[in-house]
Design an enzyme around this catalytic site. Structure first.
Site, PDB file in Angstrom:
ATOM      1  N   THR A  48       0.754  -1.242   0.000  1.00 43.67           N
ATOM      2  CA  THR A  48       0.000   0.000   0.000  1.00 43.67           C
ATOM      3  C   THR A  48       0.793   1.305   0.000  1.00 43.67           C
ATOM      4  OG1 THR A  48      -1.294  -1.280   1.572  1.00 43.67           O
ATOM      5  CG2 THR A  48      -1.920   1.021   1.266  1.00 43.67           C
ATOM      6  N   ARG A  69     -10.760 -11.625  -2.142  1.00 44.48           N
ATOM      7  CA  ARG A  69     -10.205 -11.046  -0.909  1.00 44.48           C
ATOM      8  C   ARG A  69     -10.080  -9.512  -1.020  1.00 44.48           C
ATOM      9  NH1 ARG A  69      -5.455  -7.883   0.766  1.00 44.48           N
ATOM     10  NH2 ARG A  69      -4.965  -8.477   2.886  1.00 44.48           N
ATOM     11  N   THR A 129      -0.239   0.163   6.578  1.00 46.11           N
ATOM     12  CA  THR A 129       0.338  -0.650   5.511  1.00 46.11           C
ATOM     13  C   THR A 129       0.666  -2.014   6.102  1.00 46.11           C
ATOM     14  OG1 THR A 129       2.148  -0.807   3.908  1.00 46.11           O
ATOM     15  CG2 THR A 129       2.666   0.260   5.989  1.00 46.11           C
TER      16      THR A 129
HETATM   17  N1  GLY Z   1      -2.546  -3.496   3.345  1.00 49.95           N
HETATM   18  C1  GLY Z   1      -2.910  -3.968   2.094  1.00 49.95           C
HETATM   19  C2  GLY Z   1      -3.602  -5.242   2.079  1.00 49.95           C
HETATM   20  O1  GLY Z   1      -3.532  -6.009   3.032  1.00 49.95           O
HETATM   21  O2  GLY Z   1      -4.244  -5.529   1.105  1.00 49.95           O
END
Ligand code: GLY
Length: 331
Positions: A191, A219, A242
């Site tokens: 991220t 997901r 993140t």
């Molecule tokens: N932090 C990004 C994800 O787990 O998709």
């Protein structure tokens, strides 16, 4: 290291005359953790890709533009980078070979928009903003989000890109398990989360990712979830996350960080406490990397991660740098 950085900033700010005498800086464990005067505008964002993203966000902020425009423009930089394997169309696909993108955005009035499981659109952050500004909803996902984007003039782009498809094909040959363990560290970071405080003292944030590489189809991680991957409360501050989204969602991570700041923690203390909460909720910490970034109304910022390797980029009138976040443990 972070605390020393804050101290350095305090001295630099004082040397530049930014810190006005008579205004007390906050002191935590004997160390200055906040400049006495509001540092604005300022933009901070996750990881090294944040440096280029901040540069674009800064174009808006230095012209006294709104934080919401700055964060959208900023993270679009990373979404456009076809070498980035964790954000945008250049990102890794799910285990079936589909690159599905998650993003969200939030402004100073608590307006927010989010998009999840979006395929074939280059700038999910701008779709999230369109949802925020043009619908009564907050989040659209999958085919509905795609139709909405096409209706609003976004163009379909092909994904995965050639290199990523090749990589995925090799992965597929060797991985017959239902899903593979997360590999989220400083080589496979994810991220981009960005937080900005504009010249008028307003906060906004944005967050965008292609998510966990080779994830199960369907997901969605923390990044499009307001309160998990991103949260902004203009009275207090903003936070973004993140790393392993499942762990962030479990503690409503970014909202938790902002609420801790409301209770009086500095951004740094709030990030540390949120990480401690994640650690307390998980028995097995293997591969469980999470990092938080926080910015308050004074332009004071903090960052902390479970494992080492998390860094973040900062840009203000006096500062443009990449900083290693403090962490709880080594890999
Ligand atoms: N932090 C990004 C994800 O787990 O998709």
């Amino acid at each position: 290291m972070r605390r020393r950085s804050f101290f350095k900033l305090g001295l630099t700010a004082a040397a530049l005359g930014v810190v006005k005498p008579g205004k007390a800086a906050r002191v935590f464990e004997g160390v200055i953790t906040s400049p006495a005067e509001t540092m604005k505008p300022i933009v901070i964002s996750t990881w090294e890709h944040g440096l280029a993203a901040n540069d674009n966000a800064w174009k808006v902020l230095k012209a006294n533009g709104p934080a919401i425009d700055a964060v959208e423009l900023g993270v679009r930089t990373t979404e456009s980078d076809m070498k980035n394997r964790s954000v945008g169309i250049g990102g890794r696909p799910d285990r079936d070979g589909h690159v599905t993108l998650d993003a969200c955005i939030m402004d100073e009035k608590s307006n927010c928009g989010a998009v999840g499981y979006l395929e074939g659109i280059k700038h999910p952050i701008s779709v999230a903003r369109k949802i925020m500004e043009n619908t009564p909803h907050i989040m659209l996902v999958g085919d509905g989000a795609k139709s909405f984007a096409l209706d609003y003039g976004f163009k379909h782009v092909k994904s995965p890109i050639k290199e990523v498809k090749q990589e995925w094909k090799s992965w597929k040959k060797e991985n017959k398990e239902l899903f593979e363990k997360p590999v989220i560290n400083n080589e496979n970071h994810d991220t981009i989360g960005m937080l900005a405080l504009d010249a008028n003292g307003n906060l906004s944030g944005a967050c965008t990712t292609s998510g966990w590489g080779y994830k199960l189809p369907g997901r969605i991680g923390d990044s499009p979830i307001i309160g998990a991957g991103l949260f902004v409360d203009n009275e207090i501050g903003a936070a973004c996350a993140t790393g392993l989204g499942e762990a962030v969602i479990r503690i409503a991570g970014s909202h938790t960080v902002v609420e801790l700041m409301r209770q009086g923690r500095t951004p740094q203390q709030a990030c540390e406490e949120a990480v401690a909460r994640i650690i307390s909720k998980h028995k097995n910490m293997e591969g469980l990397q999470v990092g938080f970034l926080a910015l308050d109304k004074n332009g004071d910022y903090g960052a902390y991660s479970v494992f080492n390797g998390f860094n973040f980029a900062v840009k203000s009138n006096d500062q443009s740098e990449l900083i290693d976040a403090d962490n709880d443990r080594n890999w």
